[in-house]
Design a protein around this motif. Structure first.
Motif, mmCIF file in Angstrom:
data_model
loop_
_atom_site.group_PDB
_atom_site.id
_atom_site.type_symbol
_atom_site.label_atom_id
_atom_site.label_comp_id
_atom_site.label_asym_id
_atom_site.label_seq_id
_atom_site.Cartn_x
_atom_site.Cartn_y
_atom_site.Cartn_z
ATOM 1 N N ALA A 8 10.220 -37.308 -13.050
ATOM 2 C CA ALA A 8 9.536 -36.862 -11.969
ATOM 3 C C ALA A 8 8.988 -35.405 -12.271
ATOM 4 O O ALA A 8 8.034 -35.033 -11.972
ATOM 5 N N ALA A 9 10.119 -34.520 -12.854
ATOM 6 C CA ALA A 9 9.782 -33.331 -13.208
ATOM 7 C C ALA A 9 8.629 -33.231 -14.309
ATOM 8 O O ALA A 9 7.786 -32.189 -14.254
ATOM 9 N N ARG A 10 8.827 -34.168 -15.398
ATOM 10 C CA ARG A 10 7.855 -33.945 -16.340
ATOM 11 C C ARG A 10 6.370 -34.281 -15.658
ATOM 12 O O ARG A 10 5.549 -33.738 -16.266
ATOM 13 N N ARG A 11 6.146 -35.071 -14.809
ATOM 14 C CA ARG A 11 4.751 -35.280 -14.155
ATOM 15 C C ARG A 11 4.166 -33.906 -13.881
ATOM 16 O O ARG A 11 3.169 -33.882 -13.690
ATOM 17 N N LEU A 12 5.093 -33.007 -13.473
ATOM 18 C CA LEU A 12 4.479 -31.508 -13.039
ATOM 19 C C LEU A 12 3.600 -31.083 -14.235
ATOM 20 O O LEU A 12 3.257 -29.936 -13.880
ATOM 21 N N GLN A 13 3.578 -31.448 -15.325
ATOM 22 C CA GLN A 13 2.968 -30.965 -16.399
ATOM 23 C C GLN A 13 1.612 -31.049 -15.997
ATOM 24 O O GLN A 13 0.569 -30.563 -16.913
ATOM 25 N N ALA A 21 2.744 -32.354 -5.197
ATOM 26 C CA ALA A 21 3.916 -32.084 -4.856
ATOM 27 C C ALA A 21 4.196 -30.598 -4.282
ATOM 28 O O ALA A 21 5.401 -30.337 -3.672
ATOM 29 N N GLY A 22 3.354 -29.727 -4.745
ATOM 30 C CA GLY A 22 3.627 -28.352 -4.442
ATOM 31 C C GLY A 22 4.551 -27.669 -5.162
ATOM 32 O O GLY A 22 5.435 -26.611 -4.744
ATOM 33 N N LEU A 23 4.751 -28.033 -6.488
ATOM 34 C CA LEU A 23 5.900 -27.606 -7.282
ATOM 35 C C LEU A 23 5.194 -27.544 -8.624
ATOM 36 O O LEU A 23 4.013 -27.841 -8.912
ATOM 37 N N PHE A 24 6.099 -26.834 -9.418
ATOM 38 C CA PHE A 24 5.299 -26.688 -11.042
ATOM 39 C C PHE A 24 6.692 -26.205 -11.856
ATOM 40 O O PHE A 24 8.122 -26.128 -11.220
ATOM 41 N N LEU A 25 6.555 -26.032 -13.027
ATOM 42 C CA LEU A 25 7.696 -25.901 -13.995
ATOM 43 C C LEU A 25 7.628 -24.361 -14.490
ATOM 44 O O LEU A 25 6.673 -23.994 -14.880
ATOM 45 N N ALA A 26 8.970 -23.736 -14.716
ATOM 46 C CA ALA A 26 9.179 -22.601 -15.267
ATOM 47 C C ALA A 26 10.059 -23.020 -16.550
ATOM 48 O O ALA A 26 11.377 -23.400 -16.249
ATOM 49 N N GLU A 27 9.634 -22.399 -17.584
ATOM 50 C CA GLU A 27 10.293 -22.774 -18.689
ATOM 51 C C GLU A 27 10.849 -21.421 -19.262
ATOM 52 O O GLU A 27 10.197 -20.518 -19.505
ATOM 53 N N GLY A 28 12.025 -21.700 -19.608
ATOM 54 C CA GLY A 28 12.874 -20.290 -20.395
ATOM 55 C C GLY A 28 13.579 -19.522 -19.515
ATOM 56 O O GLY A 28 13.492 -19.493 -18.332
ATOM 57 N N ALA A 90 12.967 -25.244 -15.149
ATOM 58 C CA ALA A 90 13.383 -25.126 -13.673
ATOM 59 C C ALA A 90 12.114 -25.733 -12.987
ATOM 60 O O ALA A 90 10.912 -25.758 -13.215
ATOM 61 N N VAL A 91 12.413 -26.576 -12.035
ATOM 62 C CA VAL A 91 11.283 -27.074 -10.833
ATOM 63 C C VAL A 91 11.234 -26.211 -9.890
ATOM 64 O O VAL A 91 12.410 -25.736 -9.185
ATOM 65 N N CYS A 92 10.180 -25.707 -9.627
ATOM 66 C CA CYS A 92 9.954 -24.531 -8.742
ATOM 67 C C CYS A 92 8.936 -24.500 -7.503
ATOM 68 O O CYS A 92 7.915 -25.463 -7.767
ATOM 69 N N ALA A 93 9.147 -24.263 -6.204
ATOM 70 C CA ALA A 93 8.180 -24.537 -5.354
ATOM 71 C C ALA A 93 6.868 -23.200 -5.303
ATOM 72 O O ALA A 93 7.127 -22.234 -5.697
ATOM 73 N N GLN A 94 5.832 -23.872 -5.393
ATOM 74 C CA GLN A 94 4.655 -23.168 -5.358
ATOM 75 C C GLN A 94 4.483 -22.150 -4.141
ATOM 76 O O GLN A 94 4.801 -22.625 -2.991
ATOM 77 N N GLN A 95 4.176 -21.038 -4.162
ATOM 78 C CA GLN A 95 3.989 -20.107 -3.044
ATOM 79 C C GLN A 95 2.887 -19.217 -3.191
ATOM 80 O O GLN A 95 2.896 -18.069 -2.876
ATOM 81 N N PRO A 96 1.678 -20.119 -3.045
ATOM 82 C CA PRO A 96 0.342 -19.396 -2.736
ATOM 83 C C PRO A 96 0.328 -18.610 -1.609
ATOM 84 O O PRO A 96 0.701 -19.200 -0.595
#
Length: 277
Positions: A8-13, A21-28, A90-96
């Protein structure tokens, strides 16, 4: 092994999945640390080495409610977009932030990225805007997704420090900015106003929004027409031009210096009194 949560997290690419989902990935570790400090981390996936190496970061994220999962090197590589991932994603919540709300906070310096498609350039400008003290960065029109993986990495954590705004209509965004009494300056190599002359005349010492267009096409004519001034960065050597990120850095820091000057002078005057006596 790739668990359902990893899948499911990989789909966020993909942007479509991120938007849904209102989510995104943060790497590192840098991005994950900044995301954790901002309170937007939902899940952290890490290799055994990564979780051990960054144990303090992980402990802090757990304390903020993030779920932490150990995954194999293969699973992490599937989540990461870099060739040599650093052990954490990390899977993070978008906050526009809505433009209206961002403007209500009264930012003295704003960057508007109009139709900028390159995520590396956009992320670098976002990072520079943060460093220069900007309060908001507006991704206007058909601009790159600020939560694109490359943009997130290029921002080096600055994505979590400023108000990130999505504005589908660039002209409406500029109009809203001007209604707040903010001066709008368009950065263009064909500008009729020289940046140095503008700075020397005191024209940068007021709340300002800089408009930056794509490196390939620049700013559209309708946005140039809406700006209070069309500003060029002077070229003193033989280079044909500056790239977008470099030009944005020059413009934003020129404004930052001008906006900080009154406070600096006031502090200097206050400090000079006792010494002179």
């Amino acid at each position: 092994m790739r668990t359902p949560r990893v899948v499911a997290a990989r789909r966020l690419q993909r942007r479509r999945e991120r938007d849904a989902a209102g989510l995104f990935l943060a790497e590192g570790p840098q991005a994950v640390r900044e995301a954790a400090a901002a309170g937007v981390v939902q899940d952290i996936f890490g290799t055994s080495h990564g979780l051990t190496r960054f144990a303090d970061l992980i402990a802090g994220a757990r304390g903020s409610g993030a779920r932490v999962s150990e995954v194999t090197d293969e699973a992490l590589a599937a989540l990461a977009e870099t060739v040599q991932p650093q052990g954490l994603v990390a899977v993070c919540a978008q906050q526009p932030v809505p433009l209206r709300k961002a403007l209500e906070r009264g930012p003295r310096l704003t960057a508007v990225l109009a139709e900028i498609r390159d995520p590396g350039n956009a992320g670098t400008v976002l990072r520079t805007a943060d460093a220069a003290g900007a309060g908001a960065v507006v991704f206007a029109g058909d601009a790159v997704d600020p939560y694109n993986g490359k943009c997130v990495r290029a921002s080096a954590g600055s994505l979590f420090h400023v108000d990130v705004v999505r504005a589908p209509d660039p002209a409406a965004a500029v109009a809203a900015i001007r209604e707040r009494g903010v001066r709008v300056l368009a950065a263009t190599g064909y500008g009729d106003t020289d940046l140095d002359e503008l700075a020397d005349s005191g024209g940068l010492g007021v709340p300002t929004a800089w408009l930056f267009g794509s490196e390939a096409h620049g700013l559209p004519a309708e946005l140039l027409a809406l700006a209070d001034a069309r500003v060029r960065v002077p070229i003193y050597g033989g280079a044909e031009s500056l790239n977008l990120a470099a030009a944005a850095a020059v413009c934003l820091y020129a404004s930052a210096r001008a906006l900080r000057a009154p406070a600096t002078e006031e502090r200097s005057e206050r400090g000079a009194g006792p010494t002179a006596q």
